[in-house]
Design a protein around this motif. Sequence first.
Motif, PDB file in Angstrom:
ATOM      1  N   GLY A   7       0.775  -1.233   0.000  1.00 47.73           N
ATOM      2  CA  GLY A   7       0.000   0.000   0.000  1.00 47.73           C
ATOM      3  C   GLY A   7       0.805   1.280   0.000  1.00 47.73           C
ATOM      4  O   GLY A   7       0.228   2.368  -0.089  1.00 47.73           O
ATOM      5  N   GLY A   8       2.115   1.173   0.103  1.00 48.76           N
ATOM      6  CA  GLY A   8       2.934   2.372   0.076  1.00 48.76           C
ATOM      7  C   GLY A   8       3.000   2.977  -1.317  1.00 48.76           C
ATOM      8  O   GLY A   8       2.474   2.421  -2.279  1.00 48.76           O
ATOM      9  N   GLY A   9       3.634   4.139  -1.395  1.00 47.55           N
ATOM     10  CA  GLY A   9       3.775   4.798  -2.686  1.00 47.55           C
ATOM     11  C   GLY A   9       4.178   6.241  -2.530  1.00 47.55           C
ATOM     12  O   GLY A   9       4.544   6.683  -1.429  1.00 47.55           O
ATOM     13  N   LEU A  10       4.095   6.965  -3.634  1.00 46.76           N
ATOM     14  CA  LEU A  10       4.408   8.388  -3.653  1.00 46.76           C
ATOM     15  C   LEU A  10       3.106   9.184  -3.589  1.00 46.76           C
ATOM     16  O   LEU A  10       2.184   8.925  -4.376  1.00 46.76           O
ATOM     17  N   GLY A  14      -0.520  16.333   2.145  1.00 49.82           N
ATOM     18  CA  GLY A  14      -1.958  16.451   2.314  1.00 49.82           C
ATOM     19  C   GLY A  14      -2.737  15.259   1.800  1.00 49.82           C
ATOM     20  O   GLY A  14      -3.946  15.152   2.054  1.00 49.82           O
ATOM     21  N   GLY A  15      -2.064  14.367   1.111  1.00 49.80           N
ATOM     22  CA  GLY A  15      -2.726  13.201   0.551  1.00 49.80           C
ATOM     23  C   GLY A  15      -2.898  12.075   1.551  1.00 49.80           C
ATOM     24  O   GLY A  15      -2.564  12.207   2.740  1.00 49.80           O
ATOM     25  N   SER A  16      -3.429  10.961   1.062  1.00 45.64           N
ATOM     26  CA  SER A  16      -3.732   9.811   1.919  1.00 45.64           C
ATOM     27  C   SER A  16      -3.205   8.523   1.309  1.00 45.64           C
ATOM     28  O   SER A  16      -3.091   8.400   0.088  1.00 45.64           O
ATOM     29  N   ASN A  83      -3.835   9.890   6.700  1.00 43.33           N
ATOM     30  CA  ASN A  83      -4.401  11.080   6.070  1.00 43.33           C
ATOM     31  C   ASN A  83      -3.530  12.299   6.372  1.00 43.33           C
ATOM     32  O   ASN A  83      -2.707  12.275   7.272  1.00 43.33           O
ATOM     33  N   SER A  84      -3.755  13.354   5.610  1.00 42.07           N
ATOM     34  CA  SER A  84      -3.011  14.609   5.813  1.00 42.07           C
ATOM     35  C   SER A  84      -1.509  14.355   5.920  1.00 42.07           C
ATOM     36  O   SER A  84      -0.836  14.859   6.817  1.00 42.07           O
ATOM     37  N   LEU A  85      -1.001  13.593   4.989  1.00 39.44           N
ATOM     38  CA  LEU A  85       0.401  13.201   5.043  1.00 39.44           C
ATOM     39  C   LEU A  85       1.330  14.400   4.880  1.00 39.44           C
ATOM     40  O   LEU A  85       1.026  15.351   4.136  1.00 39.44           O
ATOM     41  N   LYS A  86       2.460  14.333   5.572  1.00 44.37           N
ATOM     42  CA  LYS A  86       3.464  15.384   5.562  1.00 44.37           C
ATOM     43  C   LYS A  86       4.793  14.821   5.060  1.00 44.37           C
ATOM     44  O   LYS A  86       5.039  13.620   5.176  1.00 44.37           O
ATOM     45  N   VAL A 116       6.857   4.683   1.901  1.00 43.04           N
ATOM     46  CA  VAL A 116       5.927   5.812   1.785  1.00 43.04           C
ATOM     47  C   VAL A 116       6.766   7.062   1.551  1.00 43.04           C
ATOM     48  O   VAL A 116       7.645   7.382   2.354  1.00 43.04           O
ATOM     49  N   THR A 117       6.477   7.749   0.450  1.00 43.48           N
ATOM     50  CA  THR A 117       7.194   8.976   0.117  1.00 43.48           C
ATOM     51  C   THR A 117       6.185  10.097  -0.052  1.00 43.48           C
ATOM     52  O   THR A 117       5.271   9.986  -0.877  1.00 43.48           O
ATOM     53  N   VAL A 118       6.351  11.143   0.741  1.00 46.00           N
ATOM     54  CA  VAL A 118       5.451  12.296   0.679  1.00 46.00           C
ATOM     55  C   VAL A 118       6.241  13.473   0.115  1.00 46.00           C
ATOM     56  O   VAL A 118       7.136  14.002   0.766  1.00 46.00           O
ATOM     57  N   SER A 119       5.890  13.855  -1.095  1.00 42.57           N
ATOM     58  CA  SER A 119       6.658  14.893  -1.773  1.00 42.57           C
ATOM     59  C   SER A 119       5.821  15.518  -2.878  1.00 42.57           C
ATOM     60  O   SER A 119       4.999  14.846  -3.499  1.00 42.57           O
ATOM     61  N   SER A 120       6.046  16.791  -3.109  1.00 45.04           N
ATOM     62  CA  SER A 120       5.374  17.465  -4.207  1.00 45.04           C
ATOM     63  C   SER A 120       6.244  17.441  -5.462  1.00 45.04           C
ATOM     64  O   SER A 120       5.831  17.950  -6.504  1.00 45.04           O
TER      65      SER A 120
END
Length: 120
Positions: A7-10, A14-16, A83-86, A116-120
């Motif tokens: 279930g991980g990913g980029l 703010g995403g989930s 949720n609201s990932l940073k 899990v990678t949280v990036s714009s």
Amino acid sequence: VQLVESGGGLVQPGGSLRLSCAASGFSFSNYAMNWVRQAPGKGIEWVSGINSTGGTTGYRDSVKGRFTISRDNAKNTLFLQMNSLKPEDTAVYSCCKSDSDNYYSSYKCWGQGTQVTVSS
């Protein structure tokens, strides 16, 4: 014991994401479970725990109100709704089996983890 995370990913800030952990090789419903994570260059940190019945949960302060742990004992599966990932949530997330029905007990992690990678 086998624990397989998925279930991980980029995802953008703010995403989930919803992580899953498929468990086998032990009586899943008898044991508490935990999620831990390890960011690049940092140590492993505990994220969340849930007791064997799912009736009691706990979270580290930085994820409270954003993450929800749950389990389906009929399907031997653990979940983490994020949720609201940073960006600071970026890490490899692993699920771990506790040594008792209480998530306060010691635990061991057997899975490979999911990135899990949280990036714009």
